[in-house]
Structures are given as C-alpha cells and as structure tokens.
Design a protein around this motif. Structure first.
Motif, PDB file in Angstrom:
ATOM      1  N   GLY A  31      18.781  15.280   0.093  1.00 58.35           N
ATOM      2  CA  GLY A  31      18.811  14.982  -1.365  1.00 58.35           C
ATOM      3  C   GLY A  31      17.539  15.400  -1.944  1.00 58.35           C
ATOM      4  O   GLY A  31      16.335  15.582  -1.235  1.00 58.35           O
ATOM      5  N   ASN A  32      17.494  15.432  -3.438  1.00 56.59           N
ATOM      6  CA  ASN A  32      16.393  15.521  -4.104  1.00 56.59           C
ATOM      7  C   ASN A  32      15.717  14.518  -4.458  1.00 56.59           C
ATOM      8  O   ASN A  32      16.303  13.483  -4.723  1.00 56.59           O
ATOM      9  CB  ASN A  32      16.811  16.302  -5.577  1.00 56.59           C
ATOM     10  N   TYR A  33      14.465  14.412  -4.041  1.00 56.01           N
ATOM     11  CA  TYR A  33      13.629  13.109  -4.368  1.00 56.01           C
ATOM     12  C   TYR A  33      12.442  13.328  -5.426  1.00 56.01           C
ATOM     13  O   TYR A  33      12.065  14.445  -5.591  1.00 56.01           O
ATOM     14  CB  TYR A  33      12.991  12.809  -3.160  1.00 56.01           C
ATOM     15  N   ILE A  34      11.932  12.272  -5.836  1.00 53.47           N
ATOM     16  CA  ILE A  34      10.609  12.542  -6.619  1.00 53.47           C
ATOM     17  C   ILE A  34       9.676  11.346  -6.294  1.00 53.47           C
ATOM     18  O   ILE A  34       9.982  10.071  -6.064  1.00 53.47           O
ATOM     19  CB  ILE A  34      10.876  12.184  -8.246  1.00 53.47           C
ATOM     20  N   MET A  35       8.368  11.784  -5.821  1.00 57.44           N
ATOM     21  CA  MET A  35       7.372  11.044  -5.401  1.00 57.44           C
ATOM     22  C   MET A  35       6.404  10.592  -6.984  1.00 57.44           C
ATOM     23  O   MET A  35       5.636  11.553  -7.338  1.00 57.44           O
ATOM     24  CB  MET A  35       6.482  11.651  -4.700  1.00 57.44           C
ATOM     25  N   GLU A  36       6.835   9.355  -7.236  1.00 62.15           N
ATOM     26  CA  GLU A  36       6.374   8.890  -8.759  1.00 62.15           C
ATOM     27  C   GLU A  36       4.913   8.846  -8.446  1.00 62.15           C
ATOM     28  O   GLU A  36       4.067   9.177  -9.580  1.00 62.15           O
ATOM     29  CB  GLU A  36       6.875   7.540  -8.959  1.00 62.15           C
ATOM     30  N   THR A  37       4.318   8.305  -7.500  1.00 62.48           N
ATOM     31  CA  THR A  37       2.948   8.026  -7.571  1.00 62.48           C
ATOM     32  C   THR A  37       2.370   8.463  -6.051  1.00 62.48           C
ATOM     33  O   THR A  37       3.010   8.569  -5.113  1.00 62.48           O
ATOM     34  CB  THR A  37       2.545   6.683  -7.717  1.00 62.48           C
ATOM     35  N   TYR A  38       0.995   8.655  -6.029  1.00 67.10           N
ATOM     36  CA  TYR A  38       0.423   9.115  -4.825  1.00 67.10           C
ATOM     37  C   TYR A  38      -1.018   8.101  -4.946  1.00 67.10           C
ATOM     38  O   TYR A  38      -1.812   8.125  -5.894  1.00 67.10           O
ATOM     39  CB  TYR A  38      -0.050  10.437  -4.397  1.00 67.10           C
ATOM     40  N   GLY A  91      -1.122   5.010  -5.782  1.00 68.44           N
ATOM     41  CA  GLY A  91      -1.203   4.496  -7.158  1.00 68.44           C
ATOM     42  C   GLY A  91      -1.212   4.922  -8.268  1.00 68.44           C
ATOM     43  O   GLY A  91      -1.233   4.563  -9.452  1.00 68.44           O
ATOM     44  N   GLU A  92      -1.628   6.500  -8.091  1.00 67.06           N
ATOM     45  CA  GLU A  92      -1.786   7.174  -9.447  1.00 67.06           C
ATOM     46  C   GLU A  92      -0.537   7.983  -9.749  1.00 67.06           C
ATOM     47  O   GLU A  92       0.109   8.408  -8.820  1.00 67.06           O
ATOM     48  CB  GLU A  92      -3.001   8.070  -9.205  1.00 67.06           C
ATOM     49  N   LEU A  93      -0.221   8.216 -10.854  1.00 69.77           N
ATOM     50  CA  LEU A  93       0.767   9.226 -11.250  1.00 69.77           C
ATOM     51  C   LEU A  93       0.787  10.314 -10.767  1.00 69.77           C
ATOM     52  O   LEU A  93      -0.319  11.074 -10.643  1.00 69.77           O
ATOM     53  CB  LEU A  93       0.922   9.339 -12.841  1.00 69.77           C
ATOM     54  N   GLY A 132       0.517  -1.238   0.068  1.00 65.39           N
ATOM     55  CA  GLY A 132       0.012   0.056  -0.017  1.00 65.39           C
ATOM     56  C   GLY A 132       0.793   1.204  -0.009  1.00 65.39           C
ATOM     57  O   GLY A 132       0.367   2.259   0.096  1.00 65.39           O
ATOM     58  N   ALA A 133       2.054   1.109  -0.073  1.00 64.25           N
ATOM     59  CA  ALA A 133       2.769   2.405   0.021  1.00 64.25           C
ATOM     60  C   ALA A 133       3.242   3.087  -1.531  1.00 64.25           C
ATOM     61  O   ALA A 133       3.604   2.066  -2.249  1.00 64.25           O
ATOM     62  CB  ALA A 133       4.426   1.922   0.990  1.00 64.25           C
ATOM     63  N   ASP A 134       3.588   4.238  -1.399  1.00 65.60           N
ATOM     64  CA  ASP A 134       4.133   5.016  -2.754  1.00 65.60           C
ATOM     65  C   ASP A 134       5.508   5.177  -2.487  1.00 65.60           C
ATOM     66  O   ASP A 134       6.037   5.092  -1.283  1.00 65.60           O
ATOM     67  CB  ASP A 134       3.271   6.148  -2.683  1.00 65.60           C
ATOM     68  N   ARG A 135       6.215   5.170  -3.428  1.00 64.87           N
ATOM     69  CA  ARG A 135       7.853   5.235  -3.494  1.00 64.87           C
ATOM     70  C   ARG A 135       8.242   6.970  -3.726  1.00 64.87           C
ATOM     71  O   ARG A 135       7.559   7.391  -4.652  1.00 64.87           O
ATOM     72  CB  ARG A 135       8.509   4.327  -4.508  1.00 64.87           C
ATOM     73  N   ILE A 136       8.899   7.106  -2.946  1.00 65.04           N
ATOM     74  CA  ILE A 136       9.694   8.589  -2.966  1.00 65.04           C
ATOM     75  C   ILE A 136      11.211   8.222  -3.307  1.00 65.04           C
ATOM     76  O   ILE A 136      11.803   7.628  -2.522  1.00 65.04           O
ATOM     77  CB  ILE A 136       9.399   9.525  -1.883  1.00 65.04           C
ATOM     78  N   LYS A 137      11.516   8.478  -4.665  1.00 62.97           N
ATOM     79  CA  LYS A 137      12.809   8.054  -5.260  1.00 62.97           C
ATOM     80  C   LYS A 137      14.081   9.094  -5.116  1.00 62.97           C
ATOM     81  O   LYS A 137      13.693  10.063  -5.545  1.00 62.97           O
ATOM     82  CB  LYS A 137      12.636   7.421  -6.433  1.00 62.97           C
ATOM     83  N   LEU A 138      14.836   8.598  -4.509  1.00 63.42           N
ATOM     84  CA  LEU A 138      16.267   9.520  -4.522  1.00 63.42           C
ATOM     85  C   LEU A 138      16.581   9.751  -5.950  1.00 63.42           C
ATOM     86  O   LEU A 138      17.003   8.947  -6.795  1.00 63.42           O
ATOM     87  CB  LEU A 138      17.406   8.949  -3.629  1.00 63.42           C
ATOM     88  N   VAL A 139      16.801  11.244  -6.538  1.00 61.58           N
ATOM     89  CA  VAL A 139      17.252  11.311  -7.956  1.00 61.58           C
ATOM     90  C   VAL A 139      18.597  12.085  -7.681  1.00 61.58           C
ATOM     91  O   VAL A 139      19.123  11.927  -8.683  1.00 61.58           O
ATOM     92  CB  VAL A 139      16.382  12.199  -8.634  1.00 61.58           C
ATOM     93  N   GLN A 140      19.075  12.882  -6.724  1.00 58.27           N
ATOM     94  CA  GLN A 140      20.161  13.383  -6.660  1.00 58.27           C
ATOM     95  C   GLN A 140      20.745  13.648  -5.125  1.00 58.27           C
ATOM     96  O   GLN A 140      20.053  14.179  -4.110  1.00 58.27           O
ATOM     97  CB  GLN A 140      20.196  14.896  -7.046  1.00 58.27           C
TER      98      GLN A 140
END
Length: 117
Positions: A77-84, A86-88, A60-68
C-alpha cells in the motif's frame, strides 16, 4: 503486534529489512519508493537503524498512515508518514506486500519509533 526490526543499507545504497526467517527472495525485502529515503532520515543518514513498530499507537511513536490499499494490484500500500519525532514530515512511501507478512494484515496505520541500541 509490536516488535523491533533492524534495517540495513548495503554498500550500493539499498535499504533492506532484516528478516532472518524470510523464505523468499532477498529482493522482496528491499525498501524502495520512499521507504528508503525515510530510513535515511530516521537512521541519521547512517547504514543501519532499529525501529520499534506496531499496528497500535504507543508512546513516542510517529504514525505512518495508509492512503491507498494496493493489495489487488501490485500488493502492499501507499502510506504517508505525517510526522517524524513529532514534527511535520508528510513523507510518502510504498510499503510492499511483505508488510502483510510482518503484521499479518495491511495495517491502516503503522506506528514507529527509533530504538537506540
């Protein structure tokens, strides 16, 4: 590491993570540069929310990915939360060096899910 964290918004619209054991300045705990607007969304635009957070994936978790990794410059670090939910979403944010204090490292990914208390 998996734990539940409280985030709160002050009367002047600033978001903070609630870390009672924090020994530094409260300013270090302010959520800025995209983390604040992410919290607006996950809180349903309220003044408080609880997030279950982990450096390992869980159901059930959404991923916040390290990009820098900015450890050697401003910290965190700079991150991007790809989905919330389950939605883009593709929401960019900076997470400060306090992230290292919470996770004992700068995680390559942080997994989050809102908690209803």
């Amino acid at each position: 590491m998996k734990d539940t964290f409280r985030f709160y918004k002050t009367a002047d619209g600033k978001w903070f993570i609630d870390l009672p054991e924090w020994g530094g300045s409260i300013d270090d705990l302010q959520m800025v540069d995209g983390a604040d607007t992410m919290l607006d969304k996950v809180s349903g635009y309220s003044n408080e929310c609880y997030l279950e957070m982990s450096d390992e994936q869980f159901e059930g978790a959404d991923r916040i990915k390290l990009v820098q990794d900015l450890t050697n410059t401003i910290g965190g670090g700079n991150y991007i939360m790809e989905t919330y939910r389950g939605e883009l979403y593709n929401h960019e944010m900076w997470l400060c060096q306090v992230t290292v204090d919470v996770f004992y490292k700068l995680p390559k990914a942080i997994f989050i899910a809102p908690v209803n208390l």
